[in-house]
Each structure stands twice: as structure tokens, then as C-alpha cells.
Scaffold this motif. Structure first.
Motif, PDB file in Angstrom:
ATOM      1  N   LEU A   5       0.824  -1.208   0.000  1.00 54.82           N
ATOM      2  CA  LEU A   5       0.000   0.000   0.000  1.00 54.82           C
ATOM      3  C   LEU A   5       0.860   1.260   0.000  1.00 54.82           C
ATOM      4  CD1 LEU A   5      -2.872  -0.996   2.443  1.00 54.82           C
ATOM      5  CD2 LEU A   5      -2.997  -0.703  -0.033  1.00 54.82           C
ATOM      6  N   HIS A   6       1.921   1.251   0.784  1.00 51.97           N
ATOM      7  CA  HIS A   6       2.803   2.416   0.841  1.00 51.97           C
ATOM      8  C   HIS A   6       3.478   2.657  -0.505  1.00 51.97           C
ATOM      9  CE1 HIS A   6       6.416   4.758   1.928  1.00 51.97           C
ATOM     10  NE2 HIS A   6       5.557   5.361   2.730  1.00 51.97           N
ATOM     11  N   SER A   7       4.023   1.629  -1.123  1.00 52.66           N
ATOM     12  CA  SER A   7       4.701   1.805  -2.409  1.00 52.66           C
ATOM     13  C   SER A   7       3.706   2.178  -3.501  1.00 52.66           C
ATOM     14  CB  SER A   7       5.469   0.545  -2.780  1.00 52.66           C
ATOM     15  OG  SER A   7       4.590  -0.534  -2.973  1.00 52.66           O
ATOM     16  N   SER A   8       2.513   1.612  -3.464  1.00 46.76           N
ATOM     17  CA  SER A   8       1.493   1.960  -4.460  1.00 46.76           C
ATOM     18  C   SER A   8       1.059   3.413  -4.321  1.00 46.76           C
ATOM     19  CB  SER A   8       0.272   1.059  -4.323  1.00 46.76           C
ATOM     20  OG  SER A   8       0.617  -0.275  -4.569  1.00 46.76           O
ATOM     21  N   SER A   9       0.877   3.867  -3.094  1.00 47.59           N
ATOM     22  CA  SER A   9       0.472   5.263  -2.907  1.00 47.59           C
ATOM     23  C   SER A   9       1.593   6.218  -3.300  1.00 47.59           C
ATOM     24  CB  SER A   9       0.021   5.513  -1.469  1.00 47.59           C
ATOM     25  OG  SER A   9       1.097   5.354  -0.582  1.00 47.59           O
ATOM     26  N   CYS A  10       2.836   5.869  -2.993  1.00 46.10           N
ATOM     27  CA  CYS A  10       3.956   6.722  -3.415  1.00 46.10           C
ATOM     28  C   CYS A  10       4.024   6.810  -4.929  1.00 46.10           C
ATOM     29  CB  CYS A  10       5.277   6.193  -2.859  1.00 46.10           C
ATOM     30  SG  CYS A  10       5.525   6.542  -1.127  1.00 46.10           S
ATOM     31  N   PHE A  11       3.878   5.678  -5.590  1.00 46.46           N
ATOM     32  CA  PHE A  11       3.913   5.662  -7.052  1.00 46.46           C
ATOM     33  C   PHE A  11       2.758   6.472  -7.627  1.00 46.46           C
ATOM     34  CE2 PHE A  11       3.249   3.519 -11.203  1.00 46.46           C
ATOM     35  CZ  PHE A  11       4.485   3.800 -11.747  1.00 46.46           C
TER      36      PHE A  11
END
Length: 127
Positions: A5-11
Motif C-alpha cells: 500500500l505504501h509503495s502503491s500510494s507513493c507511485f
């Protein structure tokens, strides 16, 4: 799951910021003149080639935490965006003054040539 979730939101937010800035960048480049466009794209490419290894180097420093490195890189790029906006704004003001002077001269020349070619009185009506 939290890393995903963190990497998806950053992307998502990075791409969102890119697609917000992209039309502004293109409009700013076009407002400076089409003859300057190749130089601006080359400059953008060169800055990207410099910024990517520098940011990678900052992240690879052993005594700097990843969170602090991320905040540092984001702040540097934010300051650079503000600096580029200020430079674009001042240069577009100079080019708009130049274009307004040229357009005034062109309209005056056009009016003079129309007045000389056709008999029009001071109200703009044919005589």
C-alpha cells in the motif's frame, strides 16, 4: 500488505504530480518560443541524467536514514520547482512585453497600410 500500500500510494502520488506538472512545463516551454523548445528538452534530459544518480547516491549514504534522505530529496526538488517557476515567470514577462510591443507595431503598420490603400474616414467607414 502495508509495504504494498505504501509503495502503491507513493507511485500514485509521484505520477499524479508528474501529470500535473507536465502540461504546465509544456505550456511554459511553448510560451518562451518554439525556437527554444529543443534546448529546453535537452536541458531537461541533462538535468534528469544528473538528478537520478545524485538521488541514488543520497539514498545509499550509510549514515543517513532513508526517511531523512527522502525528505531531503523532496525538499530539494520542491525548491527547484519553485525556482524554475520564478525563472519561467520572469522570462515570460519579458517575452510578453516583447510580443506586446511587436503586436502594437504590427497593428499600427497594418492600420497605416489600410488607410493608405483604401479611402476610410476617421470613424472607420468607407468614404
Amino acid at each position: 500488505m502495508s509495504a504494498l500500500l505504501h509503495s502503491s500510494s507513493c507511485f500514485f502520488f509521484i505520477l499524479s504530480a508528474y501529470f500535473v506538472v507536465l502540461p504546465l512545463r509544456d505550456e511554459g516551454a511553448i510560451s518562451l518560443g518554439l525556437s527554444n523548445l529543443p534546448g529546453l528538452f535537452v536541458g531537461s534530459f541533462v538535468l534528469t541524467l544528473i538528478a537520478a544518480p545524485v538521488s541514488t547516491l543520497i539514498f545509499s549514504l550509510p549514515d543517513l536514514s532513508k526517511v531523512r534522505a527522502l525528505f531531503f530529496i523532496h525538499r530539494v526538488f520542491s525548491v527547484l520547482l519553485v525556482l524554475f517557476f520564478i525563472l519561467w515567470h520572469t522570462s515570460s514577462m519579458n517575452t510578453s512585453e516583447y510580443h506586446s510591443k511587436n503586436s502594437l507595431g504590427l497593428s499600427t503598420e497594418l492600420k497605416v497600410s489600410i488607410d493608405q490603400d483604401s479611402p476610410i474616414d476617421s470613424r472607420g467607414c468607407p468614404a
